[in-house]
Design an enzyme around this catalytic site. Sequence first.
Site, PDB file in Angstrom:
ATOM      1  N   GLU A 184       0.898  -1.374   0.188  1.00  0.00           N
ATOM      2  CA  GLU A 184       0.121   0.082  -0.141  1.00  0.00           C
ATOM      3  C   GLU A 184       0.834   1.321   0.037  1.00  0.00           C
ATOM      4  OE1 GLU A 184      -4.474  -0.059   2.005  1.00  0.00           O
ATOM      5  OE2 GLU A 184      -2.874   0.316   3.104  1.00  0.00           O
ATOM      6  N   LYS A 217     -13.249   1.874  -3.029  1.00  0.00           N
ATOM      7  CA  LYS A 217     -14.141   2.135  -1.746  1.00  0.00           C
ATOM      8  C   LYS A 217     -15.245   3.119  -2.630  1.00  0.00           C
ATOM      9  CE  LYS A 217     -11.412   2.196   2.361  1.00  0.00           C
ATOM     10  NZ  LYS A 217     -10.940   2.900   3.492  1.00  0.00           N
ATOM     11  N   HIS A 250       7.634 -27.094  -0.490  1.00  0.00           N
ATOM     12  CA  HIS A 250       6.860 -28.067  -1.259  1.00  0.00           C
ATOM     13  C   HIS A 250       5.958 -27.577  -2.247  1.00  0.00           C
ATOM     14  CE1 HIS A 250       9.409 -30.990   1.279  1.00  0.00           C
ATOM     15  NE2 HIS A 250       9.456 -30.065   2.290  1.00  0.00           N
TER      16      HIS A 250
END
Length: 390
Positions: A260, A381, A281
Amino acid sequence: MIKFDFTSMSNFNADLLNRKEEVYNKFDEAYMTGWTKRIDDSLIDDFIATANEVKKHSSVLVVIGIGGSFLGSYCVEKALAPYFVDNSFKVIYAGTGLSSAYMSELLDYLKGVDFSINVISKSGTTMEPTIAYTLIKELMEKKYSGEDLTKRIIMTTDPVKGTLRQEVNEVGYKSFVIPDDIGGRYSIMTAAHLFPLAFNIDLKAFVEGYYEGAKYQEDAFKYAVARKSLFDQGKVVENYVVYEERLSYFSEWLKQLFGESEGKEGVGILPTSTVHTRDLHSLGQFVQEGNKILFETFIKIENSSKVKFRNYDLNEINNIVLDSVRVAHKKGDVSSLMITLPEVSEKYLGQVMYFFMLAAAYSGFLFDIDPFNQPGVEVYKKEVRENIVI
Ligand code: PA5
């Protein structure tokens, strides 16, 4: 003492070190650096006293918040919590998503326990915590009333603005402040994280450790330079590697902090994470032989619980594997940086968080962007607000 190893990488660009004065000046001139100023001791006492009050009438605290109003306390809580026998006070989190399964099970669970809530939102307008708060408050209003209800709601928000502050002013809830000059992901030393942490950790040790982190200023700049050098060579992904499962949320915090702060205006390093040895793995294959777009930052823990295995201590084996993996990855043209903590404790978590926050800010300035805003988050938003009226 935390140790830093930024040597196992190719082509550290020492020229970038010459930008130190410019970067430090930009940092000193920036407004959003309130997190470097010492928090008032009386506030720490208030967090601890309020937590003790809550413990008297509640067996659970629900912390409602998202992003920078969530990840800091969550990662510290997880890093310090015992794996199995957990006698700590129950702190659970809500408002970090919109899962109806999570919410419905949470509401069912809360029906049967006495609880309090801490709503954390600097803006007071973020959708996920707003929805969670509204739904949980509906339940609270059925269970509690009058003073008994009021004392169970604690707000952490802007000192003046926003709907939560307005509600505090109208109803008289206990409230804490997120100062104006501290943004979400840099807010670990505010009520947003320190109040939830006051329930289970040694808060004073964490706070002391945090401010001690200032001594790593030069290392933070060097780390920022090392990352930028690698980025300039086409290494656009940084993989954070931990060797302790309970540090996995620390990597989530790092991903938010760097993602951010830095990912804007078409630049920035994409932060990813793996937990070893488990992920050797799975993603280990990609790191060793895949597309050469990444470098790694290992977080090593020098001392841990003692478990003897033949001639070794198990933590020693974990760290030998870590060192060997760095060498193996280097053979696969994957450079790595390493940060070594003496142990996982309040003190060293505090120190390393301050270090990383400084490094994120310095990195932003090396990228010539503002590390303290997040205009991209605002875009989503706004888009949501256009499609849902709540
Ligand atoms: O780091 C940030 O600024 C963001 O991640 C915010 O913390 C997040 O969007 C939540 O915002 P608010 O605290 O205003 O609800």
